[in-house]
Motif scaffolding. Structure first.
Motif, mmCIF file in Angstrom:
data_model
loop_
_atom_site.group_PDB
_atom_site.id
_atom_site.type_symbol
_atom_site.label_atom_id
_atom_site.label_comp_id
_atom_site.label_asym_id
_atom_site.label_seq_id
_atom_site.Cartn_x
_atom_site.Cartn_y
_atom_site.Cartn_z
ATOM 1 N N GLN A 44 46.188 47.648 39.111
ATOM 2 C CA GLN A 44 45.845 46.826 40.257
ATOM 3 C C GLN A 44 44.600 47.316 40.996
ATOM 4 O O GLN A 44 44.210 48.482 40.911
ATOM 5 C CB GLN A 44 47.019 46.766 41.232
ATOM 6 N N ARG A 70 41.355 36.063 38.171
ATOM 7 C CA ARG A 70 42.611 36.729 37.815
ATOM 8 C C ARG A 70 43.785 35.913 38.354
ATOM 9 O O ARG A 70 43.711 35.324 39.423
ATOM 10 C CB ARG A 70 42.664 38.147 38.370
ATOM 11 N N ASN A 77 51.613 36.971 35.167
ATOM 12 C CA ASN A 77 51.478 38.417 35.026
ATOM 13 C C ASN A 77 50.861 38.765 33.676
ATOM 14 O O ASN A 77 51.424 38.422 32.637
ATOM 15 C CB ASN A 77 52.839 39.091 35.139
ATOM 16 N N PRO A 78 49.706 39.430 33.651
ATOM 17 C CA PRO A 78 49.054 39.735 32.368
ATOM 18 C C PRO A 78 49.927 40.544 31.419
ATOM 19 O O PRO A 78 49.864 40.360 30.204
ATOM 20 C CB PRO A 78 47.822 40.543 32.790
ATOM 21 N N ASP A 79 50.769 41.424 31.958
ATOM 22 C CA ASP A 79 51.629 42.220 31.092
ATOM 23 C C ASP A 79 52.669 41.353 30.390
ATOM 24 O O ASP A 79 53.004 41.599 29.229
ATOM 25 C CB ASP A 79 52.333 43.332 31.878
ATOM 26 N N GLN A 120 52.226 38.136 29.659
ATOM 27 C CA GLN A 120 51.504 37.343 28.678
ATOM 28 C C GLN A 120 51.236 38.159 27.413
ATOM 29 O O GLN A 120 51.346 37.676 26.289
ATOM 30 C CB GLN A 120 50.171 36.846 29.273
ATOM 31 N N ALA A 121 50.890 39.423 27.590
ATOM 32 C CA ALA A 121 50.605 40.292 26.441
ATOM 33 C C ALA A 121 51.858 40.582 25.647
ATOM 34 O O ALA A 121 51.787 40.956 24.480
ATOM 35 C CB ALA A 121 49.965 41.610 26.927
ATOM 36 N N ALA A 173 53.717 46.330 33.340
ATOM 37 C CA ALA A 173 52.285 46.501 33.080
ATOM 38 C C ALA A 173 51.933 47.968 32.890
ATOM 39 O O ALA A 173 51.112 48.318 32.035
ATOM 40 C CB ALA A 173 51.467 45.909 34.228
ATOM 41 N N GLU A 226 42.248 49.708 32.609
ATOM 42 C CA GLU A 226 42.668 48.454 31.995
ATOM 43 C C GLU A 226 42.877 47.433 33.116
ATOM 44 O O GLU A 226 43.963 47.338 33.696
ATOM 45 C CB GLU A 226 43.962 48.673 31.195
ATOM 46 N N PRO A 227 41.836 46.683 33.462
ATOM 47 C CA PRO A 227 41.877 45.807 34.633
ATOM 48 C C PRO A 227 42.997 44.774 34.613
ATOM 49 O O PRO A 227 43.444 44.327 35.664
ATOM 50 C CB PRO A 227 40.502 45.119 34.602
ATOM 51 N N ARG A 228 43.450 44.377 33.408
ATOM 52 C CA ARG A 228 44.534 43.394 33.371
ATOM 53 C C ARG A 228 45.818 43.953 33.949
ATOM 54 O O ARG A 228 46.623 43.221 34.538
ATOM 55 C CB ARG A 228 44.801 42.951 31.924
ATOM 56 N N PHE A 229 46.042 45.250 33.749
ATOM 57 C CA PHE A 229 47.343 45.841 34.041
ATOM 58 C C PHE A 229 47.339 46.821 35.209
ATOM 59 O O PHE A 229 48.395 47.211 35.690
ATOM 60 C CB PHE A 229 47.866 46.558 32.801
#
Length: 381
Positions: free
Chosen positions: A209, A339, A374-376, A378-379, A157, A204-207
């Motif tokens: 913490q 989240r 994990n958003p990272d 998924q991206a 991330a 960057e709230p997705r990545f």
């Protein structure tokens, strides 16, 4: 022409105490190594940098020699400039010295690998230098405890955030708290967290913490219901009991001694081993079917990789995804505001395999289906 100047710092001692049950690395690095701990910070930084490896021609990495940055940067083919000579035996003072040297150079981002102690060292240099501009920093999580809000949720991330900057995406800056705890008290089962200051990080709230929420759950009726459900479904297997107050409540209901900030093992509802290291857990689970009981870190949503590095990738693979039992109050889940739960096992491929929906025990015969995603990762798809 180089268009992005990346300052790079690796604390090679970060996280050493995690796999051997020392709950940290501050002042115990030699002891951790003697117990068989292996340095992981360089590997964690490498995971982050691999995300931007295709941009190597557009990046200059400014760093310290050897294990504090140069080795990893050159191994991945980055243009590398060494501005600090790393001694054979490194210490916190070397992290500070590298950061002090880097701040004399124009940087687009300072990327460092470590834990809360490393974040404190970075902050102290900024504070002493009276730097009041919004010079961005970002941490690659490599420590045992990560309370501070300046870290990526995983190494991958953190790399994704740097990639966004390289792609010219609109990434704002936000101030994030630098937190740390008293490790001596931590090893005795007491959490004393303190805010030391703040640093500016890419927003960057997705990545990136959140700061960890402290304190035990106060709704004992809910915790009692959760404990009753776990105890009712226990069979003959080994049960590895992870850290945290929710799991501790299960142990209390069983009348068993518990290592709040460690990992214990029970069988037939009796304690058979406590405060185990990664190696000890592997040995103990080798011949016996095993399940893992864990809870999430409030506010962050991490299941693995925050204070429970004893739960190694090898152990998780042996246990299997279907034998992971997740406990959480609905209050904790609601606090995540949608989240997903996060796993940071140290093995990105395993993290991908662990993604999916899990039945979370939230009470007696009460469950919630909740996603680990994990958003990272998924991206990355």
């Amino acid at each position: 022409m180089v268009r992005f100047r990346l300052g790079l710092v690796i604390n090679p001692l970060a996280g050493l105490g995690g796999s051997v049950g020392l709950k940290g690395s501050d002042g115990v690095a030699e002891h951790a190594l003697a117990l068989g701990a292996k340095p992981k910070a360089a590997e964690r930084m490498m995971q982050a940098l691999k995300v931007i490896q295709d941009y190597a021609a557009d990046i200059e990495i400014i760093t310290a020699s050897g294990v504090m940055g140069e080795d990893v940067a050159k191994a991945l083919g980055f243009q590398t400039k060494v501005v600090y000579h790393t001694p054979v035996q490194t210490a916190a003072q070397d992290t500070k010295a590298v950061v002090q040297t880097l701040l004399q150079t124009p940087l687009d981002l300072l990327l460092f690998a470590g834990g809360d102690g490393t974040a404190r060292d970075v902050y102290s240099v900024f504070s002493e230098a009276c730097i009041d501009d919004k010079r961005p920093v970002l941490g690659v999580p490599a420590g045992v405890k990560i309370h501070s809000g300046v870290y990526g949720i995983t190494p991958n991330a953190a790399g994704m955030v740097v990639k966004m900057l390289l792609d010219g995406e609109l990434v704002s800056l936000m101030s994030a708290d630098v937190m740390d705890i008293d490790e001596a008290a931590f090893r005795q089962g007491t959490v004393r967290a303190k805010r030391f200051g703040e640093l500016w990080v890419p927003a960057e709230p997705r990545f990136v913490q959140a700061v960890k929420m402290g304190g035990k759950e106060v709704d004992e009726l809910v915790l009692a219901d959760i404990a009753a459900q776990v105890i009712d479904q226990m069979e003959d297997e080994l049960y590895i009991m992870g850290s945290g107050s929710t799991v501790a409540f299960v142990m209390a209901e069983l009348g068993l001694d518990n290592t709040l900030l460690g990992v214990d093992v029970i069988q037939h509802k009796r304690l058979i081993a406590k405060d185990l290291t990664a190696a000890q857990l592997l040995e103990l689970s080798e011949q016996t079917p095993t399940k893992l009981v864990i809870t999430l870190i409030g506010g962050q949503g991490h299941l693995l990789g925050r204070g429970n590095q004893q739960l190694s990738p090898a152990l998780i693979r042996r246990i299997g995804k279907d034998n992971i039992i997740i406990l959480a109050t609905k209050t904790k889940l609601k606090a995540l505001e949608g989240r997903p739960l996060i796993v940071d096992s140290g093995d990105p491929q395993l993290d991908r395999e662990l993604c999916g929906y899990y039945k979370v025990i939230t009470g007696y015969r009460d469950y919630v289906m909740y996603q680990v995603a994990n958003p990272d990762l998924q991206a990355d798809l």
